[in-house]
Design an enzyme around this catalytic site. Structure first.
Site, PDB file in Angstrom:
ATOM      1  N   THR A 130      23.042  18.635   1.808  1.00  0.00           N
ATOM      2  CA  THR A 130      23.195  18.446   0.815  1.00  0.00           C
ATOM      3  C   THR A 130      21.573  17.820  -0.169  1.00  0.00           C
ATOM      4  O   THR A 130      20.798  17.339   0.235  1.00  0.00           O
ATOM      5  CB  THR A 130      24.293  17.414   0.313  1.00  0.00           C
ATOM      6  OG1 THR A 130      24.257  16.988  -1.177  1.00  0.00           O
ATOM      7  CG2 THR A 130      23.493  16.482   1.365  1.00  0.00           C
ATOM      8  N   GLU A 132      21.671  15.521  -1.784  1.00  0.00           N
ATOM      9  CA  GLU A 132      21.647  13.828  -1.482  1.00  0.00           C
ATOM     10  C   GLU A 132      20.498  13.381  -0.732  1.00  0.00           C
ATOM     11  O   GLU A 132      19.966  12.139  -0.339  1.00  0.00           O
ATOM     12  CB  GLU A 132      23.040  13.299  -1.707  1.00  0.00           C
ATOM     13  CG  GLU A 132      24.072  13.692  -2.603  1.00  0.00           C
ATOM     14  CD  GLU A 132      25.352  12.681  -3.069  1.00  0.00           C
ATOM     15  OE1 GLU A 132      24.992  11.239  -1.808  1.00  0.00           O
ATOM     16  OE2 GLU A 132      26.133  13.044  -3.231  1.00  0.00           O
ATOM     17  N   TYR A 155      26.844   7.744   2.850  1.00  0.00           N
ATOM     18  CA  TYR A 155      26.943   9.392   3.126  1.00  0.00           C
ATOM     19  C   TYR A 155      25.596  10.725   3.151  1.00  0.00           C
ATOM     20  O   TYR A 155      25.141  10.973   4.497  1.00  0.00           O
ATOM     21  CB  TYR A 155      28.018  10.133   2.045  1.00  0.00           C
ATOM     22  CG  TYR A 155      27.576  11.406   1.983  1.00  0.00           C
ATOM     23  CD1 TYR A 155      28.108  12.441   2.756  1.00  0.00           C
ATOM     24  CD2 TYR A 155      26.763  12.067   0.630  1.00  0.00           C
ATOM     25  CE1 TYR A 155      28.265  13.738   2.569  1.00  0.00           C
ATOM     26  CE2 TYR A 155      27.140  13.533   0.547  1.00  0.00           C
ATOM     27  CZ  TYR A 155      27.784  14.056   1.103  1.00  0.00           C
ATOM     28  OH  TYR A 155      27.525  15.171   1.293  1.00  0.00           O
ATOM     29  N   LYS A 159      23.772  11.997   6.059  1.00  0.00           N
ATOM     30  CA  LYS A 159      23.537  13.490   6.380  1.00  0.00           C
ATOM     31  C   LYS A 159      22.376  13.866   6.787  1.00  0.00           C
ATOM     32  O   LYS A 159      21.548  15.395   7.298  1.00  0.00           O
ATOM     33  CB  LYS A 159      24.389  14.133   5.128  1.00  0.00           C
ATOM     34  CG  LYS A 159      24.924  14.490   4.330  1.00  0.00           C
ATOM     35  CD  LYS A 159      26.880  14.967   5.274  1.00  0.00           C
ATOM     36  CE  LYS A 159      26.259  16.929   5.052  1.00  0.00           C
ATOM     37  NZ  LYS A 159      26.866  17.281   5.973  1.00  0.00           N
TER      38      LYS A 159
HETATM   39  P1  NAD Z   1      35.756  18.368   1.982  1.00  0.00           P
HETATM   40  O1  NAD Z   1      36.023  16.311   2.779  1.00  0.00           O
HETATM   41  O2  NAD Z   1      36.104  18.444   0.873  1.00  0.00           O
HETATM   42  O3  NAD Z   1      36.576  18.708   3.609  1.00  0.00           O
HETATM   43  C1  NAD Z   1      35.634  18.147   4.518  1.00  0.00           C
HETATM   44  C2  NAD Z   1      36.484  18.867   5.692  1.00  0.00           C
HETATM   45  O4  NAD Z   1      36.297  18.707   6.933  1.00  0.00           O
HETATM   46  C3  NAD Z   1      37.905  17.967   6.167  1.00  0.00           C
HETATM   47  O5  NAD Z   1      38.636  20.130   6.272  1.00  0.00           O
HETATM   48  C4  NAD Z   1      38.485  16.705   6.672  1.00  0.00           C
HETATM   49  O6  NAD Z   1      39.146  17.955   7.240  1.00  0.00           O
HETATM   50  C5  NAD Z   1      37.122  18.357   8.127  1.00  0.00           C
HETATM   51  N1  NAD Z   1      37.190  16.910   9.025  1.00  0.00           N
HETATM   52  C6  NAD Z   1      36.127  15.783   8.475  1.00  0.00           C
HETATM   53  N2  NAD Z   1      35.971  14.494   9.849  1.00  0.00           N
HETATM   54  C7  NAD Z   1      36.317  16.048  10.378  1.00  0.00           C
HETATM   55  C8  NAD Z   1      35.630  15.528  12.384  1.00  0.00           C
HETATM   56  N3  NAD Z   1      35.412  14.839  12.716  1.00  0.00           N
HETATM   57  N4  NAD Z   1      36.236  17.191  12.658  1.00  0.00           N
HETATM   58  C9  NAD Z   1      36.715  18.297  12.433  1.00  0.00           C
HETATM   59  N5  NAD Z   1      36.654  18.049  10.954  1.00  0.00           N
HETATM   60  C10 NAD Z   1      36.779  17.359  10.078  1.00  0.00           C
HETATM   61  O7  NAD Z   1      34.304  18.266   1.254  1.00  0.00           O
HETATM   62  P2  NAD Z   1      33.514  19.470   0.662  1.00  0.00           P
HETATM   63  O8  NAD Z   1      33.228  18.883  -0.161  1.00  0.00           O
HETATM   64  O9  NAD Z   1      34.261  20.570   1.202  1.00  0.00           O
HETATM   65  O10 NAD Z   1      31.912  19.340   2.088  1.00  0.00           O
HETATM   66  C11 NAD Z   1      31.378  20.332   3.191  1.00  0.00           C
HETATM   67  C12 NAD Z   1      30.447  20.249   3.274  1.00  0.00           C
HETATM   68  O11 NAD Z   1      29.681  20.913   2.321  1.00  0.00           O
HETATM   69  C13 NAD Z   1      30.166  18.428   3.750  1.00  0.00           C
HETATM   70  O12 NAD Z   1      29.511  18.832   5.117  1.00  0.00           O
HETATM   71  C14 NAD Z   1      29.552  18.213   2.992  1.00  0.00           C
HETATM   72  O13 NAD Z   1      28.670  17.293   2.951  1.00  0.00           O
HETATM   73  C15 NAD Z   1      28.264  19.535   1.869  1.00  0.00           C
HETATM   74  N6  NAD Z   1      28.798  19.753   0.471  1.00  0.00           N
HETATM   75  C16 NAD Z   1      29.155  19.127   0.024  1.00  0.00           C
HETATM   76  C17 NAD Z   1      28.953  19.603  -1.184  1.00  0.00           C
HETATM   77  C18 NAD Z   1      30.219  19.039  -2.336  1.00  0.00           C
HETATM   78  O14 NAD Z   1      29.730  18.985  -3.794  1.00  0.00           O
HETATM   79  N7  NAD Z   1      31.407  18.748  -1.870  1.00  0.00           N
HETATM   80  C19 NAD Z   1      27.753  19.557  -1.603  1.00  0.00           C
HETATM   81  C20 NAD Z   1      26.850  19.658  -0.435  1.00  0.00           C
HETATM   82  C21 NAD Z   1      26.872  20.106   0.214  1.00  0.00           C
HETATM   83  O1  DAU Z   2      25.062  16.694  -5.465  1.00  0.00           O
HETATM   84  C1  DAU Z   2      26.231  17.376  -3.570  1.00  0.00           C
HETATM   85  C2  DAU Z   2      26.832  15.586  -3.764  1.00  0.00           C
HETATM   86  O2  DAU Z   2      27.716  16.022  -4.691  1.00  0.00           O
HETATM   87  C3  DAU Z   2      27.823  15.967  -2.104  1.00  0.00           C
HETATM   88  O3  DAU Z   2      26.539  15.895  -0.873  1.00  0.00           O
HETATM   89  C4  DAU Z   2      29.103  15.371  -1.773  1.00  0.00           C
HETATM   90  O4  DAU Z   2      29.591  15.561  -0.824  1.00  0.00           O
HETATM   91  C5  DAU Z   2      29.151  14.984  -3.201  1.00  0.00           C
HETATM   92  O5  DAU Z   2      31.237  14.604  -3.040  1.00  0.00           O
HETATM   93  C6  DAU Z   2      29.160  15.100  -4.533  1.00  0.00           C
HETATM   94  O6  DAU Z   2      28.497  13.875  -4.239  1.00  0.00           O
HETATM   95  P1  DAU Z   2      28.370  13.517  -6.056  1.00  0.00           P
HETATM   96  O7  DAU Z   2      28.266  11.450  -5.443  1.00  0.00           O
HETATM   97  O8  DAU Z   2      27.201  13.789  -6.582  1.00  0.00           O
HETATM   98  O9  DAU Z   2      29.928  14.143  -6.415  1.00  0.00           O
HETATM   99  P2  DAU Z   2      31.413  12.859  -6.941  1.00  0.00           P
HETATM  100  O10 DAU Z   2      32.079  13.572  -7.517  1.00  0.00           O
HETATM  101  O11 DAU Z   2      31.800  11.663  -6.014  1.00  0.00           O
HETATM  102  O12 DAU Z   2      30.865  12.426  -8.271  1.00  0.00           O
HETATM  103  C7  DAU Z   2      29.830  12.745  -9.507  1.00  0.00           C
HETATM  104  C8  DAU Z   2      29.131  12.455 -10.211  1.00  0.00           C
HETATM  105  O13 DAU Z   2      30.333  10.927 -11.160  1.00  0.00           O
HETATM  106  C9  DAU Z   2      28.386  10.906 -10.126  1.00  0.00           C
HETATM  107  O14 DAU Z   2      26.927  10.604 -10.609  1.00  0.00           O
HETATM  108  C10 DAU Z   2      29.005   9.330  -9.871  1.00  0.00           C
HETATM  109  C11 DAU Z   2      30.484  10.179 -11.409  1.00  0.00           C
HETATM  110  N1  DAU Z   2      32.094   9.124 -11.402  1.00  0.00           N
HETATM  111  C12 DAU Z   2      32.350  10.337  -9.842  1.00  0.00           C
HETATM  112  C13 DAU Z   2      33.694   9.354  -9.637  1.00  0.00           C
HETATM  113  C14 DAU Z   2      34.589  10.211  -8.891  1.00  0.00           C
HETATM  114  C15 DAU Z   2      32.275   8.389 -12.078  1.00  0.00           C
HETATM  115  O15 DAU Z   2      31.194   8.642 -12.753  1.00  0.00           O
HETATM  116  N2  DAU Z   2      33.284   8.098 -11.989  1.00  0.00           N
HETATM  117  C16 DAU Z   2      34.322   9.120 -10.796  1.00  0.00           C
HETATM  118  O16 DAU Z   2      35.516   8.401 -10.934  1.00  0.00           O
END
Ligand code: NAD
Ligand code: DAU
Length: 350
Positions: A130, A132, A155, A159
């Protein structure tokens, strides 16, 4: 050298990005065997994969990536050519309220997979990371692959640790790891604890939209399918030992995004509610994706306008999917309650 993709392990394939990736990858590589290993935590949902359930090349296993014996059995059975490690605890807010599980899954789980890859051998191990890990930006500039690590939340620290492990297993043991670092994803099947689905779903229910702090934090949004395409490019032709940044090129302030969602849904701005800020809240993210564009020929295809339109439409059309989450058994996970967030104001800031 082209990588063999006959048998591919996808961890966390029942989550938001993982489920989109499973679908995307099965379309792109119709003859590969796709093995989805997911623990089905609160964030894992097999309803997100209904349309691929019947595909004879798709195989689901419920299990924990930290469970060494289970992971070894799976590697022994399938002899994976490649691993794509999505499985993680992914929500920053939850990592503030309870960091331990982030270490268990994101650090120990990644180590378990790397060790299995070492024992059984794979051609490629893609670690999904990520932006982050880079910390926070001021008003200008972008993260490049050379930006130093500077994680600010439990978090992002977990990562970062996983990134470092992937790198070390390449340098020390020759495990063919590649790291992708992506910005904020949005699109179908995202769990409604995250900003965009939370805002859409609350607006649809005429509930308040909680905006942290002054709402001026900036995220660089990428449509999830564009991320899936980038990961596929890295899997197919990314150079082992390298890191690839992936960004959407769409920097938006949270408050502007919340207002845009309200406007698209015809809801009043009086639903906006400024609440206590997230401790250690990163101010701004922006990704420089020049390397993956130049070296692997990837570029995001969806404009933000198109992507957000499609995403809002998806949540409007798929109420059943999210209503199961916001009511009943998932209720307690759905969104951090105001009392829990209130405890943040007592925590120390750096
Ligand atoms: P998510 O929380 O929607 O999904 C995570 C999945 O992992 C779930 O299906 C959960 O059941 C599974 N999981 C959790 N712990 C586990 C374990 N111990 N063993 C097996 N499975 C397990 O997450 P997401 O938003 O889809 O993110 C997926 C990946 O991408 C993560 O590694 C996250 O750090 C990375 N990422 C996410 C974003 C974003 O914006 N969502 C951006 C950049 C990177
Ligand atoms: O940048 C990549 C990351 O993006 C991933 O690695 C993470 O897994 C993913 O959860 C996401 O992290 P953020 O913290 O950026 O996402 P989130 O949706 O939680 O928040 C986005 C922005 O919105 C952040 O500035 C916090 C703000 N926020 C979030 C929530 C849930 C609010 O203002 N109100 C809220 O209720």
């Amino acid at each position: 050298m082209a990588v063999n993709l006959t048998s591919v392990l996808i961890t966390g394939g029942a989550g938001f990005i993982g489920s989109n990736f499973v679908r995307f990858f099965l379309r792109r590589h119709g003859e590969s065997e796709v093995i989805n290993l997911d623990k089905l935590t609160y964030a894992g949902n097999l309803e997100s994969l209904k349309d691929v359930e019947g595909n004879r090349h798709y195989h689901f296993y419920r299990g924990d990536i930290s469970d060494g014996a289970f992971v070894r059995r799976l590697f022994n059975e399938w002899h994976f050519d490649a691993v794509v490690n999505f499985a993680a605890e992914s929500h920053v807010d939850r990592s503030i309220l309870g960091p331990q599980v982030f270490i268990d899954t994101n650090v120990r789980g990644t180590t378990t997979l790397l060790e299995a890859a070492r024992e059984f051998g794979v051609e490629k191990f893609v670690q999904i990371s990520t932006d982050e890990v880079y910390g926070s930006l001021g008003p200008t500039g972008k993260f490049t692959e050379a930006t130093p690590y500077s994680p600010n939340s439990p978090y992002s620290a977990s990562k970062t640790s996983a990134d470092m492990l992937a790198r070390a297993w390449w340098k020390t043991f020759g495990i063919p790891t590649v790291i992708t670092r992506c910005s904020n994803n949005y699109g179908p099947y995202q769990f409604p604890e995250k900003f965009i689905p939370l805002m859409i779903i609350n607006a649809l229910q005429d509930k308040e939209l909680p905006v942290y702090g002054d709402g001026k934090n900036v995220r660089d949004w990428i449509y999830v399918e564009d991320h899936c395409e980038a990961i596929t490019a890295v899997l197919e032709k990314g150079v082992i030992g390298e890191v690839y940044n992936i960004g959407g090129g769409n920097e938006v302030e949270n408050i502007e995004l919340a207002k845009l969602i309200l406007a698209r849904l015809g809801k009043p701005e009086s639903l906006l509610k400024f609440v206590a800020d997230r401790p250690g809240h990163d101010r701004r993210y922006a990704m420089d994706s020049e390397k993956i564009e130049r070296e692997l020929g990837w570029k995001p295809k969806r404009s933000f306008e198109q992507g957000i339109e499609e995403t809002i439409r998806w949540y409007v059309d798929n109420r059943k999917w999210w209503q199961r989450i916001v009511s009943g058994e998932y209720q307690k996970y759905y969104k951090l309650q105001y009392e829990e967030r209130a405890s943040w104001s007592n925590s120390k800031r750096g």
